[in-house]
Design a protein around this motif. Structure first.
Motif, PDB file in Angstrom:
ATOM      1  N   LEU A  62       1.284  -1.104  -0.074  1.00 13.72           N
ATOM      2  CA  LEU A  62      -0.022  -0.308   0.241  1.00 13.72           C
ATOM      3  C   LEU A  62       0.953   1.352  -0.002  1.00 13.72           C
ATOM      4  N   ALA A  63       0.631   2.478  -0.771  1.00 10.41           N
ATOM      5  CA  ALA A  63       1.351   3.204  -1.067  1.00 10.41           C
ATOM      6  C   ALA A  63       1.258   4.074  -1.137  1.00 10.41           C
ATOM      7  N   ASP A  64      -0.257   4.430  -0.468  1.00  9.10           N
ATOM      8  CA  ASP A  64      -0.903   5.851   0.425  1.00  9.10           C
ATOM      9  C   ASP A  64      -1.450   5.387   1.500  1.00  9.10           C
ATOM     10  N   VAL A  65      -1.837   6.368   2.346  1.00  9.23           N
ATOM     11  CA  VAL A  65      -2.007   6.091   3.818  1.00  9.23           C
ATOM     12  C   VAL A  65      -3.548   5.976   3.992  1.00  9.23           C
ATOM     13  N   GLY A  66      -4.295   6.594   2.176  1.00  9.12           N
ATOM     14  CA  GLY A  66      -5.388   6.922   2.541  1.00  9.12           C
ATOM     15  C   GLY A  66      -6.036   4.347   2.096  1.00  9.12           C
ATOM     16  N   ARG A  67      -5.530   4.198   1.424  1.00 10.81           N
ATOM     17  CA  ARG A  67      -5.658   2.993   0.791  1.00 10.81           C
ATOM     18  C   ARG A  67      -5.460   1.576   1.841  1.00 10.81           C
ATOM     19  N   LEU A  68      -5.559   2.519   2.868  1.00  8.48           N
ATOM     20  CA  LEU A  68      -5.550   1.591   4.405  1.00  8.48           C
ATOM     21  C   LEU A  68      -6.555   1.671   4.950  1.00  8.48           C
TER      22      LEU A  68
ATOM     23  N   LEU B  59      -0.418   6.593  12.383  1.00 20.38           N
ATOM     24  CA  LEU B  59      -0.175   6.709  11.160  1.00 20.38           C
ATOM     25  C   LEU B  59       0.610   7.935  10.289  1.00 20.38           C
ATOM     26  N   SER B  60       1.393   8.154   9.712  1.00 18.38           N
ATOM     27  CA  SER B  60       2.074   8.859   8.277  1.00 18.38           C
ATOM     28  C   SER B  60       2.561   7.909   6.992  1.00 18.38           C
ATOM     29  N   MET B  61       2.127   8.974   6.401  1.00 17.02           N
ATOM     30  CA  MET B  61       2.687   8.479   5.262  1.00 17.02           C
ATOM     31  C   MET B  61       2.944   9.286   4.116  1.00 17.02           C
ATOM     32  N   GLY B  62       3.769   9.093   3.768  1.00 16.26           N
ATOM     33  CA  GLY B  62       3.716  10.224   2.469  1.00 16.26           C
ATOM     34  C   GLY B  62       3.370  11.936   3.028  1.00 16.26           C
ATOM     35  N   GLY B  63       3.313  11.997   4.059  1.00 14.87           N
ATOM     36  CA  GLY B  63       3.311  13.575   4.556  1.00 14.87           C
ATOM     37  C   GLY B  63       1.404  13.709   4.729  1.00 14.87           C
ATOM     38  N   LYS B  64       0.905  12.585   4.901  1.00 16.69           N
ATOM     39  CA  LYS B  64      -0.280  12.737   5.988  1.00 16.69           C
ATOM     40  C   LYS B  64      -0.747  11.482   6.189  1.00 16.69           C
ATOM     41  N   ALA B  65      -1.183  11.968   8.213  1.00 21.32           N
ATOM     42  CA  ALA B  65      -1.609  11.349   9.028  1.00 21.32           C
ATOM     43  C   ALA B  65      -2.767  10.552   8.880  1.00 21.32           C
ATOM     44  N   ARG B  66      -3.307   9.712   9.435  1.00 22.32           N
ATOM     45  CA  ARG B  66      -4.266   8.825  10.068  1.00 22.32           C
ATOM     46  C   ARG B  66      -4.262   7.960  11.004  1.00 22.32           C
ATOM     47  N   MET B  67      -5.880   7.856  11.231  1.00 21.90           N
ATOM     48  CA  MET B  67      -5.729   6.815  12.772  1.00 21.90           C
ATOM     49  C   MET B  67      -6.655   5.058  11.780  1.00 21.90           C
TER      50      MET B  67
END
Lengths: 485, 102
Positions: A4-10, A111-119
């Motif tokens: 997964l390359a984008d935090v939105g795809r998790l 989490l943080s991935m490519g400058g974007k955070a996500r819980m």
């Protein structure tokens, strides 16, 4: 495995989230996915392997003898993970991990991935954050040109790069001798190996020698040391060490057995005195830790299935106590069996039956470890630098003298109070490079044990995250009500 | 600081700049590894005393490899893969208040 390359795809939640793609994490994630759990493996680096199997799938150093067979074993572990159904988020940083305030049973992970955070949420987590090199505070260790031995090994594995010019390797422990051999095989000009193994250490380690004789370490270790001694200038019983230079490293000054100062001009100085568990995440999550006297470091307090004191958090691999790659993979596997049972995929009988051979293998792997731990326990002067001018906290540039003074004159009794007085441990590394030394200095000055002195109490975020990333996170109703009037 | 072995040098090249100077890294390098292999002695100066620092641990623990990448500061050079065309700058001392306000 699904990358997964984008935090939105998790996904918003997983049965099992594993942190760290080294030996323990790869095994735990593969085993978790194989038992049918929706599993996510997150890792800070771009490729799997952790530090020991760093870049095993991508290294340019393809001649197998340069990095050695123990390195190449990692390829099988990565291949097994690749065949599994686990999701994999590389270049993904975990900056917080805590019980979910909205749901008792869940763990909430920032989490943080490519400058974007996500819980996201997890029913169970396995922290496989591995080890870091034990801080080696000597005068001049902040000069450009001074690095850890592990750093040089990483540059070799990932980039096929070796330190240029005259290289001195200093310290003690199996990894130091391994690295010296690897660098020499790759063409580096190692002008000296300065061995700081304490002369008295062999005596304290001897009672454990019987176990060591029957251990897998023996042949391997003897071969490493013999190889290094045969090919390289090996200086034993080094009792004092300093890096010298103005704006960059120019040489190393050392003494043997309290004798006169000797000097070697060099362009690179590689330091190493063993590894300690990376406990930043388990510490910040609020798990209980205990001081391991033999390994001389803090580790999380765990039960037989490597569960920490907080529900939903297990810790596997060297992050739970130093045992090496093979033992880490076994511990990851056992921790995943525990998770599968807790989530109802395995009954206790099946869990125990499958864990039994793994535990037997683990015991075999760890045999002889105590001998190594005692033999290569750093000498006191390399844990608490005698020279007061030595920088202890690299981020905030706090010296050993300042810490001693605060402990003696101001009566500071612990590392957390020390933060408030001196700012040590409050820079970006968050005490990773000064925590153990600050505790040593307090213990020495106030005549306390390290267990009494304690360790920094860490808080999330355990890795830097921008304000913008935090602000962009979706807010709960309760959080909005708390500030909007 | 570091030099590439023949195996290391055989990887595809990537062009980048460091403080405006054109440099060449290799595919698979992190920013920190590429700087070391290009002979960069120090990638930042400290906020406390302006002392020069270079990558120390290369595994994300020490934060001595902090650099500015395409205008974003405080990036860990050892955890950031090098990309073609990256504009990397050294991180100098502490940030001024005026700069924060702008």
């Amino acid at each position: 495995m699904t990358p997964l390359a984008d935090v939105g795809r998790l996904a918003g939640s997983y049965d099992l989230v594993v942190v760290g793609a080294g030996p323990a994490g790869l095994a735990a994630a593969a085993a978790g996915a194989e038992s049918g759990l929706a599993t996510l493996l997150v890792d800070e680096n771009a490729t799997p392997g952790g530090q020991i199997w760093r870049a095993v799938t991508t290294t340019p150093m393809k001649r197998r003898e340069t990095l050695g067979e123990d390195f190449w074993k990692g390829a099988d572990h990565v291949a097994r993970f690749d065949r599994s159904n686990a999701a994999y988020a590389p270049r993904c940083t975990v900056w917080s991990l805590a019980a979910d305030a909205r749901d008792d049973g869940l763990i909430e992970i920032g989490l943080s991935m490519g400058g974007k955070a996500r819980m996201i949420a997890a029913r169970q987590t396995i922290l496989a954050t591995g080890a870091q090199e034990r801080p080696f505070p000597i005068p001049g260790w902040t000069l450009p040109g001074v690095m850890t031995a592990g750093a040089a090994q990483i540059a070799l594995k990932t980039s096929g790069a070796v330190p240029d010019g005259r290289v001195v390797v200093a310290g003690c422990g199996p990894l130091l001798y391994l690295l010296a051999n690897q660098l020499a095989a790759a063409g580096a000009n190692i002008v000296a190996v300065l061995d700081t193994t304490a002369p008295g250490a062999l005596r304290s380690a001897l009672p454990e020698f019987g176990d060591f004789l029957r251990s897998p370490y023996l042949a391997k270790g003897l071969r490493l040391v013999a190889q290094a001694r045969r090919k390289l200038r090996f200086v034993s019983r080094v009792t004092a060490l300093a890096a010298t230079g103005e704006s960059r490293l120019e040489g190393v000054r050392f003494a043997r057995g309290g004798g006169v100062d000797e000097r070697i001009a060099c362009d690179a100085l590689l330091l190493h005195q063993g590894v300690i568990p990376s406990i930043n995440l388990s510490n910040a999550a609020g798990c209980a830790h205990e001081f391991d006297e033999t390994q001389h470091c803090w580790r999380p307090r765990l039960d037989d299935w490597f569960c920490a004191s907080m529900a939903g958090i297990a810790v596997a691999g060297d992050g739970a106590g130093i045992g090496g790659a093979e033992s880490a993979a076994l511990r990851g596997e056992i921790a995943a069996l525990g998770v599968a049972a807790r989530l109802g995929r395995l009954d206790a009988g099946a869990r125990d039956a499958r864990a039994a051979p793994l535990r037997a293998e683990l015991a075999r792997c760890l045999r002889g470890r105590r001998f190594l731990d005692l033999l290569y326990r750093p000498a006191p002067q390399f844990l608490a630098p005698p020279d007061d001018a030595t920088i202890v906290c690299r981020c905030e540039e706090v010296t050993a003298g300042q810490v001693r003074d605060a402990a003696r004159r101001l009566g500071v009794t612990g590392p957390n109070q020390m933060k408030a007085f001196l700012r040590c441990g409050m820079g970006p590394c968050q005490g990773r490079l000064c925590g153990p030394t600050v505790a040593e200095l307090i213990a020495e000055t106030r005549d306390m044990s390290l267990a009494e002195v304690g360790a920094y109490r860490l808080r999330p975020p355990v890795k830097p995250i921008t304000l913008g990333e935090l602000a962009a996170l979706p807010q709960t109703e309760a959080a909005i009500r708390a500030v909007v009037r | 600081m570091f030099r590439l072995t023949p195996e290391g040098a055989a990887r595809p090249p990537l062009a980048f700049t460091f403080d405006g100077r054109a440099m060449t890294g290799r595919a698979g390098d992190t920013i920190a590894a590429a700087l070391l292999a290009n002979g960069v002695a120090a990638c930042r100066t400290t906020p406390v005393s302006d002392a020069p620092r270079a990558p120390y641990c290369l595994m994300g623990a020490c934060f001595d490899c902090l650099v500015v990448v395409d205008g974003v500061g405080n990036r860990q050079g050892c955890l950031t893969p090098l990309e073609d065309g990256m504009r990397i700058e050294s991180q100098r001392g502490r940030r001024a208040v005026a700069e924060l306000a702008s």
